[in-house]
Design a protein around this motif. Sequence first.
Motif, PDB file in Angstrom:
ATOM      1  N   VAL B 228       4.912 -52.423 -28.959  1.00  0.00           N
ATOM      2  CA  VAL B 228       5.554 -52.717 -27.650  1.00  0.00           C
ATOM      3  C   VAL B 228       6.710 -51.888 -27.633  1.00  0.00           C
ATOM      4  N   ARG B 229       7.066 -50.934 -28.158  1.00  0.00           N
ATOM      5  CA  ARG B 229       8.195 -50.098 -27.844  1.00  0.00           C
ATOM      6  C   ARG B 229       8.473 -49.927 -26.220  1.00  0.00           C
ATOM      7  N   ALA B 230       7.402 -49.680 -25.680  1.00  0.00           N
ATOM      8  CA  ALA B 230       7.717 -49.541 -24.396  1.00  0.00           C
ATOM      9  C   ALA B 230       8.362 -50.408 -23.631  1.00  0.00           C
ATOM     10  N   ARG B 231       7.857 -51.864 -23.837  1.00  0.00           N
ATOM     11  CA  ARG B 231       8.661 -52.889 -23.246  1.00  0.00           C
ATOM     12  C   ARG B 231      10.026 -53.142 -23.626  1.00  0.00           C
ATOM     13  N   LEU B 232      10.223 -52.898 -25.042  1.00  0.00           N
ATOM     14  CA  LEU B 232      11.813 -53.189 -25.554  1.00  0.00           C
ATOM     15  C   LEU B 232      12.727 -52.138 -25.145  1.00  0.00           C
ATOM     16  N   ALA B 233      11.867 -51.055 -24.776  1.00  0.00           N
ATOM     17  CA  ALA B 233      13.198 -49.779 -24.324  1.00  0.00           C
ATOM     18  C   ALA B 233      13.102 -49.820 -23.033  1.00  0.00           C
ATOM     19  N   LYS B 234      12.331 -50.529 -21.899  1.00  0.00           N
ATOM     20  CA  LYS B 234      12.721 -50.683 -20.698  1.00  0.00           C
ATOM     21  C   LYS B 234      13.932 -50.816 -20.108  1.00  0.00           C
ATOM     22  N   GLY B 235      14.946 -51.679 -20.773  1.00  0.00           N
ATOM     23  CA  GLY B 235      16.166 -51.543 -20.381  1.00  0.00           C
ATOM     24  C   GLY B 235      17.134 -50.874 -20.872  1.00  0.00           C
ATOM     25  N   GLY B 236      16.905 -49.890 -21.733  1.00  0.00           N
ATOM     26  CA  GLY B 236      17.384 -48.987 -22.380  1.00  0.00           C
ATOM     27  C   GLY B 236      18.631 -49.864 -23.400  1.00  0.00           C
ATOM     28  N   GLY B 237      19.919 -49.009 -23.571  1.00  0.00           N
ATOM     29  CA  GLY B 237      20.551 -49.879 -24.382  1.00  0.00           C
ATOM     30  C   GLY B 237      20.411 -50.247 -25.935  1.00  0.00           C
ATOM     31  N   LEU B 238      20.890 -51.308 -26.527  1.00  0.00           N
ATOM     32  CA  LEU B 238      20.764 -51.507 -27.932  1.00  0.00           C
ATOM     33  C   LEU B 238      19.220 -51.745 -28.271  1.00  0.00           C
ATOM     34  N   ALA B 239      18.538 -52.314 -27.405  1.00  0.00           N
ATOM     35  CA  ALA B 239      16.983 -52.854 -27.678  1.00  0.00           C
ATOM     36  C   ALA B 239      16.432 -51.294 -27.720  1.00  0.00           C
ATOM     37  N   ALA B 240      16.530 -50.423 -26.963  1.00  0.00           N
ATOM     38  CA  ALA B 240      16.056 -49.210 -27.021  1.00  0.00           C
ATOM     39  C   ALA B 240      16.189 -48.556 -28.167  1.00  0.00           C
ATOM     40  N   ARG B 241      17.500 -48.441 -28.673  1.00  0.00           N
ATOM     41  CA  ARG B 241      18.110 -47.606 -29.805  1.00  0.00           C
ATOM     42  C   ARG B 241      17.317 -48.168 -31.101  1.00  0.00           C
ATOM     43  N   ILE B 242      17.218 -49.513 -31.324  1.00  0.00           N
ATOM     44  CA  ILE B 242      16.678 -50.206 -32.487  1.00  0.00           C
ATOM     45  C   ILE B 242      15.290 -50.018 -32.667  1.00  0.00           C
ATOM     46  N   ALA B 243      14.557 -50.077 -31.461  1.00  0.00           N
ATOM     47  CA  ALA B 243      13.044 -50.360 -31.351  1.00  0.00           C
ATOM     48  C   ALA B 243      12.514 -49.270 -32.122  1.00  0.00           C
ATOM     49  N   SER B 244      11.527 -49.747 -33.067  1.00  0.00           N
ATOM     50  CA  SER B 244      10.653 -49.091 -33.990  1.00  0.00           C
ATOM     51  C   SER B 244       9.455 -48.453 -33.298  1.00  0.00           C
ATOM     52  N   VAL B 245       9.327 -47.057 -33.590  1.00  0.00           N
ATOM     53  CA  VAL B 245       8.004 -46.407 -33.092  1.00  0.00           C
ATOM     54  C   VAL B 245       6.955 -46.541 -33.801  1.00  0.00           C
ATOM     55  N   VAL B 246       6.962 -47.153 -35.173  1.00  0.00           N
ATOM     56  CA  VAL B 246       5.929 -47.524 -35.902  1.00  0.00           C
ATOM     57  C   VAL B 246       4.916 -48.586 -35.577  1.00  0.00           C
ATOM     58  N   SER B 247       3.675 -48.323 -35.272  1.00  0.00           N
ATOM     59  CA  SER B 247       2.550 -49.169 -34.603  1.00  0.00           C
ATOM     60  C   SER B 247       1.702 -49.688 -35.750  1.00  0.00           C
ATOM     61  N   VAL B 248       0.898 -50.508 -35.444  1.00  0.00           N
ATOM     62  CA  VAL B 248       0.239 -51.193 -36.364  1.00  0.00           C
ATOM     63  C   VAL B 248      -1.140 -51.558 -35.381  1.00  0.00           C
ATOM     64  N   ASP B 249      -2.454 -51.966 -36.311  1.00  0.00           N
ATOM     65  CA  ASP B 249      -3.385 -52.321 -35.357  1.00  0.00           C
ATOM     66  C   ASP B 249      -3.280 -53.765 -34.866  1.00  0.00           C
ATOM     67  N   HIS B 250      -2.552 -54.738 -35.784  1.00  0.00           N
ATOM     68  CA  HIS B 250      -2.335 -56.143 -35.169  1.00  0.00           C
ATOM     69  C   HIS B 250      -0.882 -56.412 -35.667  1.00  0.00           C
ATOM     70  N   LEU B 251      -0.119 -56.618 -34.164  1.00  0.00           N
ATOM     71  CA  LEU B 251       1.204 -57.078 -34.292  1.00  0.00           C
ATOM     72  C   LEU B 251       1.257 -58.591 -34.085  1.00  0.00           C
ATOM     73  N   VAL B 252       2.284 -59.237 -34.936  1.00  0.00           N
ATOM     74  CA  VAL B 252       2.557 -60.570 -34.770  1.00  0.00           C
ATOM     75  C   VAL B 252       4.009 -60.733 -34.546  1.00  0.00           C
ATOM     76  N   VAL B 253       4.357 -61.443 -33.715  1.00  0.00           N
ATOM     77  CA  VAL B 253       5.659 -61.667 -33.274  1.00  0.00           C
ATOM     78  C   VAL B 253       5.911 -63.334 -33.343  1.00  0.00           C
ATOM     79  N   ALA B 254       7.243 -63.476 -34.052  1.00  0.00           N
ATOM     80  CA  ALA B 254       7.552 -64.972 -33.862  1.00  0.00           C
ATOM     81  C   ALA B 254       8.903 -64.824 -34.150  1.00  0.00           C
ATOM     82  N   GLY B 255       9.541 -66.324 -33.779  1.00  0.00           N
ATOM     83  CA  GLY B 255      10.829 -66.426 -33.677  1.00  0.00           C
ATOM     84  C   GLY B 255      11.653 -66.125 -34.942  1.00  0.00           C
ATOM     85  N   VAL B 256      11.033 -66.317 -36.237  1.00  0.00           N
ATOM     86  CA  VAL B 256      11.400 -65.830 -37.397  1.00  0.00           C
ATOM     87  C   VAL B 256      10.317 -65.150 -37.918  1.00  0.00           C
TER      88      VAL B 256
END
Lengths: 330, 330
Positions: B228-256
Motif C-alpha cells: 500500500v506504499r503508493a497510498r501511504l506516500a501520496k501526500g509526501g511528508g513523514l508518511a512517505a518517508r517511513i513507508a516500507s517498500v517490503v510487500s507481502v502476499d497478504h497484508l493485514v492492517v489493524a489499529g494495533v
Amino acid sequence: MTMEAPAALLPAPFTVSMMKSPGQTRNARSRSRCIVGLRPATRASALPDLGADPIDHLLALDPGGRGIGRFFQPGGARRAADTLRRARRVLVTTGFVVDSGAAETDGPPGAAVLGRALRALGAEVRYVTDAVTAPVLSAALTALGEAADVIAWPDGDDAARRLLASERPTHLVAIERPGRARDGTYRNMRGADVSEWNAGIDELFVRAGRVTTVGVGDGGNEIGMGNVRARLAKGGGLAARIASVVSVDHLVVAGVSNWGAYGIVAHLGRLAGRPLLHTPDDERRLVTACVAAGACDGVTRRREPTVDGLALDTHAALVTLLGVAAKARA
Amino acid sequence: MTMEAPAALLPAPFTVSMMKSPGQTRNARSRSRCIVGLRPATRASALPDLGADPIDHLLALDPGGRGIGRFFQPGGARRAADTLRRARRVLVTTGFVVDSGAAETDGPPGAAVLGRALRALGAEVRYVTDAVTAPVLSAALTALGEAADVIAWPDGDDAARRLLASERPTHLVAIERPGRARDGTYRNMRGADVSEWNAGIDELFVRAGRVTTVGVGDGGNEIGMGNVRARLAKGGGLAARIASVVSVDHLVVAGVSNWGAYGIVAHLGRLAGRPLLHTPDDERRLVTACVAAGACDGVTRRREPTVDGLALDTHAALVTLLGVAAKARA
C-alpha cells in the motif's frame, strides 16, 4: 508502531476508522517481490473513507445476526446526541415485555445510562413505562444511584395527550420500546402479537407534535423504525409484518438496543468534553439489578444476567471500547 | 429485541454488520409524524452492505488515530487465515525495537497467539527475532504455555538466505516488524532512523521466492506495507518517508498490530470450527509478561503493561469481542 506520544494522545483514543466492501483481493499466489527502491505496483484502488466514526463501528456489530446492516443509521447516534445535548425536559420510555409477561434486559440499562447523562448535562429527566417494566427500570436507575422517577403509564384512551400536557417534554426518547406495526398491533421478533403485554406508549411519539423524538432499536419492531420501514418491508414476510410504522426525528440502530443508547452517551461525552458513559462494572451491576427485579433475557427468556443471549463480559467489553471511542478527537 | 432463541444461536455470535459514509441525514427538524397506516416516505437511500465481516469492524478501530482507513485491507485477515490454515512450516518474526533499545509491547503477544493457533492446527512453528526482542517473545510464548522456540537472527550478510535454506518455511509471517523504507533504512513513526536497533529480518521477505508471506502492521513502516506504499506516500511528508517498500502476499492492517494477529486467529477459529483465540485473561498475562521481560509501550515508552498507549482493559475488551465474532456464522 513506534512513535513519540503527543501528550494530548494519552490515553490514545479511537479517532479514525473505515470499512469497505471486500473485493480488492490481491492475487494470493502473486510471486512479485519487493526489491528495495523498486516497489511493486499497488493493485488495490484507493479506499473511500467510509464510516469515520468509531462509535458507529461498535454499534454496527450485529451479535444477533439480524442483518441490521439493512437499516443501520450511520451518524444516527451522533445526531441524537446533537439534539439531546441541550434538551431541557426529557421523557424517556423503554421496556419490551415478552409474551411471558416479563420485561427483557435490553432497554432499561440503556434508558438509565442515557437518562443519567442527560441529567448531568442539566436536563430534567423522567421515565415512563408500564407496570411490568417499572420495577426493572427503577432497579436500573437505583443501581446507578439515580432517583427512580418512573411514571406508570396511566389508563385511559387519552393517556398520551394528558402526559404530554402535564410533562411538557422538549424531547421524547424511546429505547427498545414496541412500536405498532401496520396492523396496529405490537409484534415480537417471531411475529407474535404482544399487544396484551405492552401499553400504547408509542402514542406519545405519534402525537409528539413539536417535541423532538429519538428512537433506539435493534430489531425493526420498535418505536422509530417507521423511518426505515420501506427497507424493512421490502422483502415481505416476517420483517414486513413486525416492522413498526412509528417514526422519529432521529433513529439510532445498534446490534443491541442498550448499545445504541450507550453510543448516544459516548457522543454526548465527546461533545461535552467529559466522561458521561458508565463503567464496565456499572454495566454488570445494571443488568444484574434488572434480573433481580424480574427481567429476563429477551432471546433466551431465562432470568439470568445476559442481554440478547450475550454474556455480561461481552457487554462490559463493548462499554470499555465505547469509553475509549468517546475520548476520540471529534 | 424479543425473539425465540434458535439453539444454534446461543451464545449469539456477531454475524452481519455494515458501515457506510455519513451523509444520509434525515432532516433534523422534520415535523412529519407517523400516522398509523400512513408511513412517511423514507428519505435515506438503500445502504450497500459494506464490510460484512465483524472481525474487520474490530480491526478497523483506530485507537492511535493514524488514519488506517487510508490503507486498511478489508478481508485481509480472512485471506491470511485462508492461506495459513493449512501451512506446514511457519517462520514468524516480530519485534519493533524503539530507539531506546527496548522492544515494544505490540507484536510479541500477537506472534505468540498466532503461533499457538497454527501449532494447534498442525503446523510446525518457529520464531525469529533479534537479541533485544528475543527474551520478550520468549516470555510471551511461555505465558501461553508454548515452547519458546525462538531463533536469534544470525550475523552475516547472507543470514536470510541461510535461514530460508535451513528452515524451509512454507509461510513467513511478520507482525509489527520494521520493513525498510525506500532509502533502505528502518524508520519509526517520527521518522527517526532505528536501523541500528533492528536487524535486517525483512530480507527474508524480499527473498521469499515461492514462500507465502503474510504481514501485519498498523503504522505503514512495517513489513508488508509495500502493498500500500503508493497510498501511504501520496501526500509526501513523514508518511512517505517511513513507508516500507517490503510487500507481502497478504497484508493485514489493524489499529494495533497485535489485534491484526488476533483477527487472523479469530478467522482460523471460525474456519476450523473450534476456539483458537486466547482469553482476555491470557491477554493481560501476555502483555504483563512482555513488560517483565524488558518490553516497553511503543507510544509512551514506559515500561508498563500497556500497548500503544492503551490500557490492558482495552485490549482485553477487544479480545472478548473478537471471541464473540469468531463464533459467527461465516
